[in-house]
Design a protein around this motif. Structure first.
Motif, PDB file in Angstrom:
ATOM      1  N   GLN A  23       0.855  -1.178   0.000  1.00 15.28           N
ATOM      2  CA  GLN A  23       0.000   0.000   0.000  1.00 15.28           C
ATOM      3  C   GLN A  23       0.892   1.230   0.000  1.00 15.28           C
ATOM      4  N   ASP A 113       3.292   2.807   2.821  1.00 15.78           N
ATOM      5  CA  ASP A 113       2.520   2.650   4.048  1.00 15.78           C
ATOM      6  C   ASP A 113       2.805   1.273   4.655  1.00 15.78           C
ATOM      7  N   TRP A 114       2.590   0.209   3.872  1.00 15.73           N
ATOM      8  CA  TRP A 114       2.884  -1.132   4.381  1.00 15.73           C
ATOM      9  C   TRP A 114       3.145  -2.112   3.243  1.00 15.73           C
ATOM     10  N   ASN A 116       3.392  -6.604   2.647  1.00 14.76           N
ATOM     11  CA  ASN A 116       3.316  -7.995   3.107  1.00 14.76           C
ATOM     12  C   ASN A 116       3.854  -8.888   2.001  1.00 14.76           C
ATOM     13  N   ASP A 131       6.968  -8.725   6.546  1.00 16.81           N
ATOM     14  CA  ASP A 131       6.159  -7.512   6.471  1.00 16.81           C
ATOM     15  C   ASP A 131       6.954  -6.278   6.854  1.00 16.81           C
ATOM     16  N   TYR A 132       6.348  -5.142   6.553  1.00 12.15           N
ATOM     17  CA  TYR A 132       6.835  -3.838   6.981  1.00 12.15           C
ATOM     18  C   TYR A 132       5.616  -2.971   7.217  1.00 12.15           C
ATOM     19  N   ARG A 133       5.593  -2.310   8.339  1.00 13.45           N
ATOM     20  CA  ARG A 133       4.555  -1.324   8.647  1.00 13.45           C
ATOM     21  C   ARG A 133       5.266  -0.023   8.973  1.00 13.45           C
ATOM     22  N   SER A 134       4.956   1.011   8.208  1.00 12.35           N
ATOM     23  CA  SER A 134       5.560   2.306   8.468  1.00 12.35           C
ATOM     24  C   SER A 134       5.096   2.785   9.843  1.00 12.35           C
ATOM     25  N   ARG A 145       1.367   7.862   8.497  1.00 12.31           N
ATOM     26  CA  ARG A 145       2.471   6.924   8.270  1.00 12.31           C
ATOM     27  C   ARG A 145       3.357   7.576   7.212  1.00 12.31           C
ATOM     28  N   LEU A 159      12.763  -5.888   4.991  1.00 10.95           N
ATOM     29  CA  LEU A 159      11.514  -6.501   5.438  1.00 10.95           C
ATOM     30  C   LEU A 159      11.807  -7.450   6.589  1.00 10.95           C
TER      31      LEU A 159
END
Length: 163
Positions: A23, A113-114, A116, A131-134, A145, A159
């Motif tokens: 995203q 933003d993110w 997966n 995953d990565y989440r800002s 974010r 990641l």
């Protein structure tokens, strides 16, 4: 988050599919026309479909999905197939997982933003999830974010392996 399949260490686990969900951020200039690659298992895979990928989401919940290998939806699927040459689960522990950004020009930036990444083995079953989440940053206009990649901001995002 998908559930991992138990791994029998005596049987080589062959990766048949990689699914990447991304995203892009919501800032007015968040999108990019640059090239985005997934680095995993010692290789890089181009993330590009016939859609206008990596643009500011409209609606805000829009997610870009890329399938590599079995059921591919990417351009140049034979060149971006984890089965050619065959990627194995053992390769995943030897090399880092990351997104790499090649900007279209020096002024091109991309807000993430993110992300997966789900890897599936031959015969089915999720064998690895990244995953990565800002991080959420709060300013006068509320929570946001913000993670930008670009020529002057860095071009690679590591990641995390969740399992």
């Amino acid at each position: 988050m998908p559930n991992p399949r138990p791994i029998d260490p005596s049987v080589p686990q062959l990766i048949s599919q990689i699914e990447v969900k991304v995203q892009t951020g919501t800032d007015a200039t968040a999108g990019t026309n640059g090239w985005i690659y997934l680095g995993i298992g010692g290789r890089e895979f181009l993330l590009d479909t016939e859609a206008d990928d990596f643009e500011r989401p409209d609606p805000p919940t829009r997610v870009d999905t890329f399938v590599l290998g079995d059921g591919a939806n990417v351009k140049n699927p034979d060149d971006n197939d984890p089965r050619k040459p065959q990627l194995q689960v053992a390769d995943l522990d030897r090399y880092p997982a990351y997104l790499s950004f090649e900007p279209a020009d020096d002024s091109d930036n991309w807000e993430i933003d993110w992300v997966n990444v789900t890897l599936t083995a031959t015969g089915g079953g999720v064998v690895r999830f990244y995953d990565y989440r800002s991080p959420v940053i709060t300013d006068d206009s509320g929570p946001k974010r913000k993670l930008w990649l670009g020529t002057y901001a860095g071009t690679q995002l590591s990641l995390a392996s969740v399992y």
